[in-house]
Design a protein around this motif. Structure first.
Motif, short mmCIF file in Angstrom:
data_model
loop_
_atom_site.label_atom_id
_atom_site.label_comp_id
_atom_site.label_asym_id
_atom_site.label_seq_id
_atom_site.Cartn_x
_atom_site.Cartn_y
_atom_site.Cartn_z
N LYS A 39 -8.59 -27.06 -39.99
CA LYS A 39 -9.96 -27.29 -40.44
C LYS A 39 -10.01 -28.47 -41.41
N GLN A 40 -9.08 -28.49 -42.36
CA GLN A 40 -9.04 -29.60 -43.33
C GLN A 40 -8.73 -30.92 -42.63
N LEU A 41 -7.81 -30.90 -41.69
CA LEU A 41 -7.48 -32.11 -40.94
C LEU A 41 -8.67 -32.56 -40.10
N TRP A 42 -9.35 -31.61 -39.46
CA TRP A 42 -10.50 -31.91 -38.60
C TRP A 42 -11.63 -32.57 -39.38
N GLU A 43 -11.79 -32.21 -40.66
CA GLU A 43 -12.82 -32.84 -41.48
C GLU A 43 -12.56 -34.33 -41.67
N GLN A 44 -11.30 -34.74 -41.66
CA GLN A 44 -10.93 -36.14 -41.81
C GLN A 44 -10.77 -36.85 -40.45
N VAL A 45 -10.29 -36.11 -39.46
CA VAL A 45 -10.01 -36.66 -38.13
C VAL A 45 -10.61 -35.71 -37.08
N PRO A 46 -11.91 -35.84 -36.79
CA PRO A 46 -12.58 -34.87 -35.93
C PRO A 46 -12.11 -34.85 -34.47
#
Length: 91
Positions: A39-46
């Motif tokens: 989730k944290q990664l997805w916020e930066q790299v969707p």
């Protein structure tokens, strides 16, 4: 002298059930933590739809996924692949 059944050591099936329960708890915790990280990664790299962790077993040259986080689609669970058959992953 006799002891009540509660004082006996657990039977093998009981030990197996306890071990399986512990493994499920650890797996659930790892999946939860990986989902949070995803989730944290997805916020930066969707564009990252799936994150997985795999183990390598050198004795049979197999790469095996054991936890994953998948945002879209159906995840492949328990995926295994012979590492030497991968042009991009083998040296």
């Amino acid at each position: 002298m006799t002891f009540p059944a509660s004082h006996l050591a657990p039977t093998e099936p009981e030990r197996n059930n306890e071990a399986a329960s512990l493994i499920r708890q650890v797996g659930d915790d790892l999946n939860f933590r990986l989902r949070q990280l995803h989730k944290q990664l997805w916020e930066q790299v969707p564009d990252v739809d799936r994150v997985a962790c795999a183990l390598y077993e050198p004795s049979d040259d197999m790469l095996k996924t054991f936890v994953h986080s998948t945002r879209q689609g159906v995840a492949i669970t328990g995926y295994e692949f012979c590492l030497s058959e991968s042009a991009s992953l083998s040296g």
